[in-house]
Design an enzyme around this catalytic site. Sequence first.
Site, PDB file in Angstrom:
ATOM      1  N   CYS A  35      25.161  34.925   7.810  1.00 20.58           N
ATOM      2  CA  CYS A  35      26.611  35.183   7.809  1.00 20.58           C
ATOM      3  C   CYS A  35      27.243  34.918   6.452  1.00 20.58           C
ATOM      4  O   CYS A  35      28.316  35.411   6.160  1.00 20.58           O
ATOM      5  CB  CYS A  35      27.327  34.270   8.789  1.00 20.58           C
ATOM      6  N   CYS A 105      37.025  30.598   8.021  1.00 19.49           N
ATOM      7  CA  CYS A 105      36.443  29.306   7.626  1.00 19.49           C
ATOM      8  C   CYS A 105      36.974  28.186   8.514  1.00 19.49           C
ATOM      9  O   CYS A 105      36.235  27.275   8.894  1.00 19.49           O
ATOM     10  CB  CYS A 105      36.764  28.991   6.170  1.00 19.49           C
TER      11      CYS A 105
END
Lengths: 187, 390
Positions: A35, A105
């Site tokens: 990822c 995030c």
Amino acid sequence: MWEYTDAVKDHFLNPRNVGELEGANAIGEAGSLNCGDALKIFLKINENERIVDASFMTFGCASAVASSSALTEILKGMTLTDAAKLTNEDISDYLGGLPKAKMHCSVMGQSALKKAIADYRGIQILQKPGEIVCECFEVTDLEIIDAVKTNKLETTDDVTDFLKAGGGCGNCLERIEELIESVKTKG
Amino acid sequence: MNVVYTDNNATTKVADEVIEEMLPYFGELYGNPSSMHTFGDTVNKKIKQARARVADLINADPEEIIFTSCGTESDNTAIDSAIKAYPNKKHIITSNVEHPGIKNFYQHLQKDKGYEVTFIRVDTKGLLDLDLLYKSMSDDTAIISLMWANNETGVLFPIEEIAKKAQEKNILFHTDAVQATGKVEIDVKKTGVDMLSLSGHKIHAPKGVGVLYVKKGVKFSPFLIGGHQENGRRGGTENSVSIIGLGKACELAKENLPIMNTIVRELRDYLQNQLLEKIPSSSVNGDLEQRLPNTVSIGFDAVEGESILLMLDREGICASSGSACTSGSLEPSHVLMAMKIPFKSAHGSIRFSLSHYNTKQEMDHIVSAMVPTIQKLRDMSPFWKDGKVV
């Protein structure tokens, strides 16, 4: 160049609580090498279910490191009940906000925390509830619906910013669009 | 803080000689080159000189040079002209590592205009699958367009060999030489390409000026329709100042070509070898031989590119990363993915691209900044333990 707040820059350049935590009794992981970002958090929880210490290890961009560092700072001293209520917005707010394209995030932080709590409680998360929509980043329809509702997302780009879903091969973009529409019509 | 600039594949410093050449035309010599009066004709004469200088760099004739606004415009014009010239041919051949400036144009042609576009694959070294390329050529192919050198890895395609095959099959051949110009020898007569793009700001001229070379006799149809400028091949009043700058830059590029292939190449090799030697689990992306002399892309396992760049930025070092951790593209660059570079190093790939302005001291500064940067990020990474990837 990303427009990061001073808090993000500070937590990136001087990250707090880095490394494995000795005596940790709860560990949670999110993301993967493929990822482009991944987080492992370590918690030490006492008998009163209070987090007495927290640390992290992160692979990723500056905002991934900063979100992880912020999360461990927020968690220290918190009860598990309160920690379970933490959202990705709390992490982002702590840092004075994140660029929209970097919101994922903070979502990663929340997701690793959930797993750490489940780890402590001995709950096995075998499978994510719902159906996988984005194969690249393993995001389910329920996660997308939840993110769309909570963060009032309107476009597939918004969903990618928050969950990464649709940001890989792009095959699932139509399905994401359907999910956004369904939230809009059903509320 | 002194800036150490090793991002020359993104853009370059405008050379002092180029600035000097342009200055009068920013100021008192502002005439329109198309005007009848001597005042305007002064600029016209200077543009003529610039055209000759550009032509000289690539061994073209001056009338084969069309000035445009940038590399992207040159690329778009070349493809657009080919499909207008051959309206019955519905097939285009390119590679899967082209610059976004042209890659996205193909997507538009596929989606909206019904064109079939064959994207020729590259191997793990970034080298083109020539067998597949030659097999894909057909009577229906309107144009083949391939980059001469890759912007991310510096890998070179065998343009002369491909141009010959295209010529044999009577298919138009365009090359995007934006990165190759000034770094490898370009001789359009010897190579036999039909069209070639180059960009000013990659060779120490200012931004906002590019060139499309169109071989004499090649059917051409303008992209920007307007006045008679550029012999009716590109409308719009000439960006005379930048064109004059580009002319000077081309003259300098010709002079500096030997330096690029000796001194700059040695500096690049020095930087590359130092980094590989001092940082474990690092590897070069792309073929070591078939490569531009100024470019090196290195993947550092278990760390992420943006983090590396921001830490280098603190040391005044400018480089670029192979990963683009932005919303639309969470995957590493399409070039590294096409080369099947493993994720563990693709996400942590950094490109250093040099120019003749760089020094050995600067390379040492980069190495001394990179070693602790990678160490710090690996100490933080869950995928790094006891000196290796886990």
